[in-house]
Design a protein around this motif. Structure first.
Motif, PDB file in Angstrom:
ATOM      1  N   ASN A  12       0.633  -1.291  -0.071  1.00 45.84           N
ATOM      2  CA  ASN A  12      -0.105   0.058   0.159  1.00 45.84           C
ATOM      3  C   ASN A  12       0.883   1.194   0.154  1.00 45.84           C
ATOM      4  N   GLN A  13       2.215   1.153  -0.309  1.00 49.76           N
ATOM      5  CA  GLN A  13       3.006   2.303   0.103  1.00 49.76           C
ATOM      6  C   GLN A  13       2.865   3.345  -1.330  1.00 49.76           C
ATOM      7  N   VAL A  14       2.502   4.657  -0.699  1.00 50.06           N
ATOM      8  CA  VAL A  14       2.446   5.451  -1.840  1.00 50.06           C
ATOM      9  C   VAL A  14       3.518   6.655  -1.456  1.00 50.06           C
ATOM     10  N   CYS A  83      -8.755   5.304  -9.141  1.00 51.61           N
ATOM     11  CA  CYS A  83      -9.613   4.323  -9.231  1.00 51.61           C
ATOM     12  C   CYS A  83      -9.937   3.750  -7.682  1.00 51.61           C
ATOM     13  N   ASP A  84     -10.798   2.523  -7.775  1.00 48.61           N
ATOM     14  CA  ASP A  84     -11.005   1.892  -6.395  1.00 48.61           C
ATOM     15  C   ASP A  84     -10.519   0.449  -6.561  1.00 48.61           C
ATOM     16  N   HIS A 103      -0.111   6.628 -14.385  1.00 46.21           N
ATOM     17  CA  HIS A 103      -0.265   6.474 -12.750  1.00 46.21           C
ATOM     18  C   HIS A 103      -1.634   6.506 -12.309  1.00 46.21           C
ATOM     19  N   VAL A 104      -2.106   5.417 -11.689  1.00 48.44           N
ATOM     20  CA  VAL A 104      -3.503   5.735 -11.035  1.00 48.44           C
ATOM     21  C   VAL A 104      -3.264   5.559  -9.502  1.00 48.44           C
ATOM     22  N   PRO A 105      -4.075   6.542  -8.687  1.00 48.72           N
ATOM     23  CA  PRO A 105      -3.948   6.339  -7.441  1.00 48.72           C
ATOM     24  C   PRO A 105      -5.058   5.569  -6.864  1.00 48.72           C
ATOM     25  N   VAL A 106      -5.142   4.493  -5.669  1.00 46.96           N
ATOM     26  CA  VAL A 106      -6.300   4.017  -5.547  1.00 46.96           C
ATOM     27  C   VAL A 106      -6.721   4.427  -4.341  1.00 46.96           C
ATOM     28  N   ILE A 107      -8.220   4.942  -4.136  1.00 42.51           N
ATOM     29  CA  ILE A 107      -8.735   5.676  -3.052  1.00 42.51           C
ATOM     30  C   ILE A 107      -9.731   4.560  -2.584  1.00 42.51           C
ATOM     31  N   GLU A 108      -9.977   4.540  -1.143  1.00 41.96           N
ATOM     32  CA  GLU A 108     -10.998   3.834  -0.474  1.00 41.96           C
ATOM     33  C   GLU A 108     -11.811   4.734   0.701  1.00 41.96           C
ATOM     34  N   HIS A 109     -12.876   4.849   0.480  1.00 39.06           N
ATOM     35  CA  HIS A 109     -13.680   6.019   1.779  1.00 39.06           C
ATOM     36  C   HIS A 109     -12.685   7.157   1.774  1.00 39.06           C
ATOM     37  N   LEU A 112      -6.286   7.472   0.590  1.00 39.14           N
ATOM     38  CA  LEU A 112      -5.450   7.054  -0.396  1.00 39.14           C
ATOM     39  C   LEU A 112      -4.785   5.708  -0.034  1.00 39.14           C
ATOM     40  N   VAL A 113      -5.090   4.466  -0.712  1.00 40.69           N
ATOM     41  CA  VAL A 113      -4.602   3.242  -0.310  1.00 40.69           C
ATOM     42  C   VAL A 113      -3.686   2.607  -1.094  1.00 40.69           C
ATOM     43  N   GLY A 114      -3.018   3.276  -2.161  1.00 40.89           N
ATOM     44  CA  GLY A 114      -2.098   2.647  -2.961  1.00 40.89           C
ATOM     45  C   GLY A 114      -2.011   3.187  -4.432  1.00 40.89           C
ATOM     46  N   ILE A 115      -1.106   2.794  -5.390  1.00 37.05           N
ATOM     47  CA  ILE A 115      -0.980   3.247  -6.329  1.00 37.05           C
ATOM     48  C   ILE A 115      -0.683   2.117  -7.516  1.00 37.05           C
TER      49      ILE A 115
END
Ligand code: AMP
Length: 143
Positions: A12-14, A83-84, A103-109, A112-115
């Motif tokens: 999950n490191q960004v 994205c999710d 690059h697409v960051p991952v979002i949850e609620h 930021l939970v990852g990329i």
């Protein structure tokens, strides 16, 4: 296969940077981590932009080396496409291709939970193809 499968392997490191940091600091961080983009985060880890090596090359071409003293906020892209974790690899490939970024960051609620990068997506897809190929070979062998 989904974004979640990629994150399970890579974690999950960004790597982030503040909007007030200089471009020289961004270059150093990109080089240290051997990556191509940094998420720009403000107060409470809110995403305020993304800056990639391409943004830095563009501004260096336009303004020369003095641009390295400018703040990240001046050069970053502000409208970040995200994205999710439940989206499929095919959906992310389509977003990367039509948006022309890698690059697409991952979002949850809202967090930021990852990329995921184009490299992660291609690697996952190649793994999937190899799996399908092995399944077909096995099917033919036993038919
Ligand atoms: P890249 O291909 O990721 O190095 O980025 C190419 C351009 O797209 C640069 O201007 C980046 O700031 C921008 N960019 C990269 N990722 C994204 C994203 N997820 N959403 C919006 N813009 C992006």
């Amino acid at each position: 296969m989904t974004v979640n499968d990629i994150l399970r392997h890579k974690g999950n490191q960004v790597i982030t940077i503040e909007p007030t940091a200089t471009l020289a600091a961004a270059v150093r961080r990109l080089a240290q981590h051997r990556i191509g983009a940094l998420l720009v985060t403000g107060a409470e880890h809110r995403i305020v932009g993304i800056i990639s090596e391409r943004d830095i090359v563009r501004v260096l071409d336009e303004k020369g080396p003095a641009a390295l003293g400018a703040p990240v906020a001046e050069v970053m892209t502000r409208r970040v496409v995200t994205c999710d974790r439940n989206e499929t690899i095919a959906e992310i490939m389509e977003r990367i291709t039509s948006g022309r970024f890698r690059h697409v960051p991952v979002i949850e609620h809202g967090r930021l939970v990852g990329i995921v990068s184009i490299g992660d997506v291609v690697k996952a897809r190649l793994g999937e193809l190899e799996h399908e190929q092995n399944a077909l070979r096995e099917y033919i062998r036993t038919a």
